[in-house]
Design an enzyme around this catalytic site. Structure first.
Site, short mmCIF file in Angstrom:
data_model
loop_
_atom_site.label_atom_id
_atom_site.label_comp_id
_atom_site.label_asym_id
_atom_site.label_seq_id
_atom_site.Cartn_x
_atom_site.Cartn_y
_atom_site.Cartn_z
N ASP A 12 0.72 -1.09 -0.01
CA ASP A 12 0.17 0.04 0.04
C ASP A 12 0.93 1.27 -0.14
O ASP A 12 0.36 2.20 0.55
CB ASP A 12 -0.85 0.07 1.19
CG ASP A 12 -1.82 -1.20 1.45
OD1 ASP A 12 -2.01 -1.59 0.35
OD2 ASP A 12 -2.08 -1.88 2.29
N GLY A 16 0.75 1.24 -7.31
CA GLY A 16 -0.24 1.35 -8.61
C GLY A 16 -0.10 2.57 -9.25
O GLY A 16 0.01 2.74 -10.31
N HIS A 40 -4.42 -2.43 -6.02
CA HIS A 40 -3.94 -1.17 -6.26
C HIS A 40 -4.72 -0.37 -6.51
O HIS A 40 -5.79 -0.59 -7.32
CB HIS A 40 -2.90 -1.27 -7.73
CG HIS A 40 -1.75 -1.98 -7.39
ND1 HIS A 40 -0.78 -2.04 -6.43
CD2 HIS A 40 -1.33 -3.10 -8.04
CE1 HIS A 40 -0.09 -2.95 -6.60
NE2 HIS A 40 -0.27 -3.68 -7.81
N THR A 301 -8.91 -4.39 -1.09
CA THR A 301 -9.46 -5.83 -1.05
C THR A 301 -10.57 -5.95 -0.03
O THR A 301 -11.61 -6.39 -0.18
CB THR A 301 -8.46 -6.69 -1.25
OG1 THR A 301 -7.54 -6.50 -2.15
CG2 THR A 301 -9.24 -8.27 -1.50
N ARG A 304 -10.60 -3.22 5.33
CA ARG A 304 -10.45 -3.25 6.55
C ARG A 304 -9.60 -1.82 7.09
O ARG A 304 -8.76 -1.41 6.17
CB ARG A 304 -9.36 -4.42 6.86
CG ARG A 304 -9.90 -5.60 7.21
CD ARG A 304 -8.95 -6.86 7.75
NE ARG A 304 -8.02 -7.12 6.75
CZ ARG A 304 -7.06 -8.21 6.69
NH1 ARG A 304 -7.52 -9.06 7.68
NH2 ARG A 304 -6.33 -8.38 5.84
N ARG A 306 -6.48 0.16 7.90
CA ARG A 306 -5.05 -0.14 7.90
C ARG A 306 -4.44 0.31 9.33
O ARG A 306 -4.90 1.56 9.66
CB ARG A 306 -4.29 0.43 6.81
CG ARG A 306 -4.70 -0.31 5.25
CD ARG A 306 -4.02 0.47 4.25
NE ARG A 306 -4.59 -0.09 3.04
CZ ARG A 306 -4.44 0.59 1.99
NH1 ARG A 306 -4.26 1.98 1.84
NH2 ARG A 306 -5.06 -0.07 0.92
P1 GDP Z 1 -0.30 0.14 -3.81
O1 GDP Z 1 -0.96 -1.42 -3.34
O2 GDP Z 1 1.11 0.13 -3.24
O3 GDP Z 1 -0.58 0.38 -5.28
O4 GDP Z 1 -1.17 1.21 -2.90
P2 GDP Z 1 -2.54 1.40 -2.80
O5 GDP Z 1 -3.12 1.85 -3.92
O6 GDP Z 1 -3.14 0.38 -1.64
O7 GDP Z 1 -2.64 2.75 -1.86
C1 GDP Z 1 -2.16 3.88 -2.22
C2 GDP Z 1 -3.29 5.04 -2.11
O8 GDP Z 1 -2.76 6.09 -1.96
C3 GDP Z 1 -4.24 4.93 -3.16
O9 GDP Z 1 -5.47 5.36 -2.57
C4 GDP Z 1 -3.82 6.12 -4.15
O10 GDP Z 1 -4.65 6.66 -5.09
C5 GDP Z 1 -3.23 7.01 -3.21
N1 GDP Z 1 -2.14 7.58 -3.66
C6 GDP Z 1 -0.96 7.14 -4.10
N2 GDP Z 1 0.18 8.22 -4.39
C7 GDP Z 1 -0.56 9.25 -3.76
C8 GDP Z 1 -0.01 10.56 -3.36
O11 GDP Z 1 1.02 10.86 -3.47
N3 GDP Z 1 -0.76 11.52 -2.46
C9 GDP Z 1 -2.19 10.90 -2.14
N4 GDP Z 1 -2.98 11.83 -1.22
N5 GDP Z 1 -2.50 9.62 -2.19
C10 GDP Z 1 -1.68 9.14 -3.18
#
Ligand code: GDP
Length: 430
Positions: A12, A16, A40, A301, A304, A306
């Site tokens: 997380d 993505g 993601h 998914t 929950r 975090r």
């Molecule tokens: P991944 O599994 O590593 O891709 O991570 P996730 O997608 O579960 O979690 C990342 C969350 O942070 C998502 O809701 C993204 O849209 C959001 N996100 C990613 N980069 C940034 C950022 O620089 N700023 C903010 N505010 N949200 C971000």
């Protein structure tokens, strides 16, 4: 050339978004491990998507999206996901599935559920996607490769042979109804028809692509600390989360991986059980969780909440080292703009001694965080595109962390969108 996007921590981290962004300059994006157990989140012109199986490059017309042999492939989930993005107006992506990828069987998911029930309070916090039973069977050599769906004779024999063992456990350990051979075979026929159009010899496709000078992106799931060898065993996932495994899980030569972008979030979050040294609780955690990510830190998914914590330099330095990091993408920095002061974990105190080396799990359980507090910047930094325009305290936060972890932060993400990125020259970049 091959590039990898991987996580430094518990997952997380925002891989993505970084993959989606880097996919613009790539030809092929490939998932090389894990299954539909993590997701993601991607925000782009088509809307907001939670992908579980498809790689994050599916939104571009020019890319090929691949499910590599290292993945735990849930066929109905993949098809559902393709349908769901097409429904929202995304052009039907070009998708290839490795003929060597193994299939998550319906009983793998049942086994996850039954085992959690059996363990009760001692459960591992599985997402019940069948991932651990799947990888157990893969290495016990009773898994089903996708190509086996197309050999009826073999399939029949194997279903019979595998069910003989599975049904003993189902009936006598879990006291649940046995699986019917005919029904399972019928399900596998449906799987075969759903997947047929996508199946191909992926490693050979990639070999040709590399010879043609194409750019391939390996998209990791979760992060270093969830790696079964180098992570916080046993609170880990069942396939390697390291960039090195990309070579195996996609079928490319290891020396072709030229860039390894390790994603680190500006604070910590984790799902599931396990030691989490810089964890915070109560109102402090609730506020960060509510403001975190894009719409709060809740599992993509499972939904929950975090677990939340301050940035952990010890875990991240280790996380970057095991990935073989060439670039750090430092994400979700915009979220911290509300804090007067920002604590950062700079060391672990274990049995009265302070260390900056990430320990084995038995010692990790005893570690207490050594915190250093940095001043906040108290402003909105979304929309900024040049590093020099960031508030001074914000730059200091980034530079302090870079020095602690010892890997170059060359990208800073200050919003969930593709365009929310600041490229930076790092003094550590060779
Ligand atoms: P991944 O599994 O590593 O891709 O991570 P996730 O997608 O579960 O979690 C990342 C969350 O942070 C998502 O809701 C993204 O849209 C959001 N996100 C990613 N980069 C940034 C950022 O620089 N700023 C903010 N505010 N949200 C971000």
């Amino acid at each position: 050339m091959v590039k990898a996007v991987v996580g430094a921590n518990w997952g997380d981290e925002g891989k993505g978004k970084i993959t989606d962004m880097m996919a613009e300059q790539a030809d092929i994006i490939i998932r090389f491990q894990g299954g539909a157990n993590a997701g993601h989140t991607i925000v782009n012109g088509y809307g907001k998507f939670a992908l579980h199986t498809l790689p994050s490059g599916v939104f571009y017309g020019h890319t090929t999206s691949i499910i590599g042999n290292g993945v735990a492939l849930n066929i109905p989930k993949l098809i559902e996901e393709i349908d769901s993005i097409v429904e929202k107006g995304v052009p039907k992506p070009k998708i290839l599935v490795s003929d060597r990828v193994q299939i998550v069987m319906p009983y793998h998911i049942l086994f996850d559920q039954y085992e959690e029930e059996r363990l009760g309070g001692k459960a591992f916090g599985s997402t019940k996607s069948g991932i651990a039973p799947f990888y157990s069977d893969k290495y016990a050599k009773i898994g089903f490769q996708v190509n086996e769906l197309f050999d009826e004779e073999l399939l029949k024999d194997k279903v019979h042979r595998v069910l003989e063992v599975k049904n003993v456990i189902i009936e006598h350990l879990y006291h649940k109804p046995a699986i019917d051979e005919g029904e399972l075979l019928e399900t596998l026929h449906q799987y075969r028809d759903m997947i047929a159009e996508y199946v191909t010899d992926v490693s050979s496709f990639l070999d040709k692509a590399l010879k043609e000078g194409k750019t391939i992106l390996l998209e990791g799931q979760l992060g270093t600390l969830k790696d079964p060898d180098h992570g916080i065993y046993p609170m880990v996932t069942s396939s390697s989360t390291l960039a090195a495994y990309g070579a195996i899980g996609a079928g490319v030569p290891p020396y072709e991986i030229k860039q390894i972008v390790t994603v680190c979030k500006a604070y910590s979050s984790a799902v599931g059980a396990g030691a989490f040294v810089s964890e915070i609780f109560g109102d402090e955690a609730d506020e960060l969780r509510r403001r975190g990510g894009d719409g709060g830190e809740y599992g993509a998914t499972t939904g929950r909440p975090r677990r939340m914590g301050w940035f952990d330099c010890v875990a991240s330095k280790y996380g970057c080292r095991l990935q073989g990091t060439t670039d750090v993408a430092f994400t979700v920095l915009d979220v911290l703009g509300y804090l007067d002061e920002i604590p950062v974990c700079v060391g672990y105190e274990i049995d009265g001694e302070v260390t900056t080396d990430f320990p084995v799990t038995t010692k990790l359980e005893k570690a207490k965080p050594v915190l250093k507090t940095l001043p906040g910047w108290k402003t909105e930094i979304r929309g900024i595109r040049n590093y020099d325009e960031l508030p001074e305290n914000c730059r200091k936060y980034i530079e302090f962390i870079e020095e602690q972890i010892g890997y170059p932060i060359t990208m800073v993400s200050n919003g969930p969108g593709r365009e929310d990125i600041i490229y930076r020259e790092s003094p550590l970049k060779k």
